[in-house]
Design an enzyme around this catalytic site. Structure first.
Site, mmCIF file in Angstrom:
data_model
loop_
_atom_site.group_PDB
_atom_site.id
_atom_site.type_symbol
_atom_site.label_atom_id
_atom_site.label_comp_id
_atom_site.label_asym_id
_atom_site.label_seq_id
_atom_site.Cartn_x
_atom_site.Cartn_y
_atom_site.Cartn_z
ATOM 1 N N ASP A 343 37.492 36.807 26.311
ATOM 2 C CA ASP A 343 37.769 36.318 27.663
ATOM 3 C C ASP A 343 37.680 37.441 28.690
ATOM 4 O OD1 ASP A 343 40.455 34.614 26.024
ATOM 5 O OD2 ASP A 343 38.468 33.818 26.502
ATOM 6 N N SER A 368 38.021 40.303 33.837
ATOM 7 C CA SER A 368 38.984 39.508 33.081
ATOM 8 C C SER A 368 38.793 38.074 33.514
ATOM 9 C CB SER A 368 40.418 39.961 33.367
ATOM 10 O OG SER A 368 41.333 39.007 32.871
ATOM 11 N N ARG A 369 38.414 37.215 32.583
ATOM 12 C CA ARG A 369 38.112 35.829 32.960
ATOM 13 C C ARG A 369 39.383 35.030 33.242
ATOM 14 N NH1 ARG A 369 32.985 34.312 28.911
ATOM 15 N NH2 ARG A 369 32.432 36.473 28.498
ATOM 16 N N VAL A 370 40.521 35.581 32.901
ATOM 17 C CA VAL A 370 41.788 34.898 33.210
ATOM 18 C C VAL A 370 42.213 35.249 34.622
ATOM 19 C CG1 VAL A 370 44.243 34.781 32.600
ATOM 20 C CG2 VAL A 370 42.495 34.748 30.815
#
Lengths: 506, 116
Positions: A343, A368-370
């Site tokens: 992620d 950071s895909r979050v």
């Protein structure tokens, strides 16, 4: 004095749960022993992954099932296995005994202690291979996992349950980031659960593993850490099993509703060990001689990092896999595989490292895909603009090399970017608390340190933090709460900085 | 080649007994590598007609007769292993049935060391 009667009563009580089953096992014999792979015939009822016992006391597990024979990989040793030696199935798959007693210990992938401590008694046998939690059992990642490293927590925040890859060439600080993250978990964040840490060393030098363990002990971080170690001299089978053993231990704590951080250092060596096993098992070789299921090797491992919903315990496993690249090539086979699974990634580059920017994180290619979902309100409010300002600074810095005259606004932007670069530098083994991170970033992004020379920024930051902790405890407590930074708090920060500047010598 | 050798092994038997003439005829026409495999397959085939019985003490003729009744037409081979203390182990066609006191003690020790 303990009498015989009470000893017998105690024994009977403990044995009340014991059951005896007459054993029916499949037996066979060894046909071949080559390169750590045993070919055995007669195991007609064996299943894939089953543990096999040898007459001489060795153990292995089945990785290939052919029409007339099974290929068994040994779990270490096995030099004394001869042709014709008897083998037996056990009916069991590989498990590791996980327990709270493992905290503070160093174990090998089959659960044997490597630090002289006794075997854990209480606990549960956890399977090494397990199907990851389904979609319905999961919850979106929303709770931060603080690394204590300003650049990561500000621009590439990690949430509990996320998989964030740390990727870069050798010697750029990948393990340093991982160790700092573990050290930062020794202090529980306000309002959050404590985090259990698991460090999985795969194919590392024993001296390196010993250094990491020693550092964790020095920083009082070993008490809530388990180290699963499979060194460079261990059999390829043990190196292959190490990450699965680590995540099996993590799942033990997950089932109790706890949050776990697991670090795989590193998956490149894990891929090499699996390639070695597959080649000796004569499986067809694909690209770069890796077997066809090399992607599945890592995807099924990393999918076990999870954030469970309250109904399923509310625990989480956050994974930080590490990949070593060669000459910064992130488009190679294994790096691209793992990048597509995780992620987000933290990309370390040699140019920044050599220029003294450490941690040497490339803010352009790291992601950071979050994102903000894993940040506190305080951090979001001060660091929101920082990534954009860094990106603008990089463009302008390249332009400024031509030496042309720049207008005041561009100059200001350049100066701000240099100061952000300086503030993001951080020494190893010095993770910062939430309050100090927010404070450091806020004084730069709000322009409170624009009049401090760039070369004095680091010293200014350190001395100001000491000053603030001593004279402005209320401010520190407010920032520790994680709430969004209000204009009043900014004013208080500004006043603190102005007071400090009177004492600070440039 | 493996399937052909298995067929040859089947053809080597006549009324459930190994036919010497057939075996010699086949063996003379196989390469060294195939001959080794053929012998290995013959041994496996022979093992299917054998039952290995191991006990801690020598079995009485009555007990031997009971076991023979359980496996009619099979060759029962008996051996003694005192380390079992008490119990019996029967190996028949790659399956092993075992109950012995020595292993039970080990299992109990293992159980007690992992359960409080």
């Amino acid at each position: 004095m303990i009498d015989n009667k009470s000893i017998i009563e105690n024994l009977e009580k403990r044995l009340s749960a014991y059951t005896e089953d007459p054993k029916v096992q499949n037996v066979g014999k060894v046909e071949k022993n080559t390169d750590g792979v045993i070919t055995a015939s007669g195991l007609t009822h064996a299943f894939m992954g089953e543990i096999i016992d040898f007459a001489g006391g060795n153990r292995g597990f089945i990785l290939n099932l052919d029409e007339d024979s099974a290929s068994i990989i040994l779990l270490g040793g096995g030099g004394n296995i001869q042709e014709g030696e008897g083998v037996k199935t056990t009916g069991k798959k590989l498990t590791i005994h996980a327990s709270d007693e493992l905290l503070g210990s160093v174990v090998n992938p089959i659960g044997l202690p490597l630090d002289g401590k006794p075997l854990a008694k209480k606990g549960k046998d956890m399977p090494l291979e397990r199907i990851a939690a389904g979609v319905v059992e999961r919850e979106p990642v929303g709770t931060p996992l603080k690394t204590g490293i300003k650049s990561i927590d500000a621009m590439f925040p990690i949430g509990r349950g996320q998989r964030q890859l740390i990727i870069g060439d050798r010697g750029l600080g990948k393990t340093a980031i991982a160790v700092d993250t573990i050290i930062n978990q020794r202090d529980t964040m306000k309002g959050q659960k404590p985090v259990v840490c698991i460090y999985v060393a795969i194919g590392q030098k024993q001296s390196t593993i010993a250094q990491v363990v020693d550092k964790l002990k020095q920083e009082n971080a070993m008490a809530n850490t388990v180290v699963v170690a499979s060194g460079a001299s261990d059999a390829a089978a043990l190196q292959y099993l190490a990450p699965y053993a680590g995540v099996a231990i993590a799942e033990y704590f997950l089932e109790k509703g706890q949050d776990v951080l697991i670090i795989y250092d590193d998956l490149t060596k894990h891929a090499w060990a699996y390639r070695q096993l597959s080649l000796v098992l004569r499986r067809p070789a694909g690209r770069e001689a890796y077997p066809g299921d090399i992607f599945y090797l890592h995807s099924r491992l990393l999918e076990r990092a999870v954030r469970l919903n309250e109904k399923n315990g509310g625990g989480s496993i956050t994974a930080l896999p590490i990949i070593e690249t060669q000459a910064g090539d992130i488009s190679a086979y294994i790096p691209t595989n793992v990048i597509s699974i995780t992620d987000g990634q933290i990309f370390l580059v040699g140019d920044l490292f050599n220029a003294g920017i450490r941690p040497a994180i490339n803010t352009g290619t790291s992601v950071s895909r979050v994102g903000g979902a894993a940040q506190t309100g305080a951090m979001k409010s001060v660091a929101g603009k920082m990534k954009l300002e860094m990106s603008q600074f990089r463009e302008l810095a390249a332009f400024a090399q031509f030496g042309s005259e720049l207008d005041a606004a561009t100059q200001a932007q350049l100066e701000r970017g240099k100061r952000i670069n300086e503030i993001l530098k951080q020494p190893q083994y010095h993770p910062y608390s939430e309050a100090l991170e927010v404070l450091s970033i806020a004084i730069i992004t709000n322009g409170f340190a624009d009049d401090i020379p760039v070369e004095d920024i680091t010293r200014f930051e350190q001395e100001f933090q000491t000053y603030a902790q001593k004279h402005h405890k209320k401010l520190i407590d407010t920032l520790s709460g994680g709430q969004k930074v209000t204009p009043d708090v900014i004013k208080e920060m500004q006043k603190a900085v102005e007071d400090f500047k009177k004492k600070f010598k440039v | 080649m493996n399937k052909k050798l298995k067929n040859l092994v089947k053809e080597s038997y006549n009324n459930g007994q190994l036919d010497q003439e057939t075996v010699v005829y086949i063996a003379a026409r196989l390469s060294r590598k195939d001959l080794k495999h053929y012998i290995s397959l013959l041994k496996q085939e022979e093992a299917k007609h054998e039952v290995l019985v191991t006990s801690a003490e020598k079995l009485s003729s009555e007990d031997v007769g009971k076991i023979q009744k359980l496996y009619p037409g099979m060759n029962v081979i008996h051996s003694v292993d005192k380390s079992m203390i008490n119990g019996v182990r029967i190996v028949e066609n790659n399956k092993e049935y075992e109950i012995n006191l020595n292993r039970t003690f080990h299992d109990i020790i293992g159980f007690l060391s992992t359960h409080d």
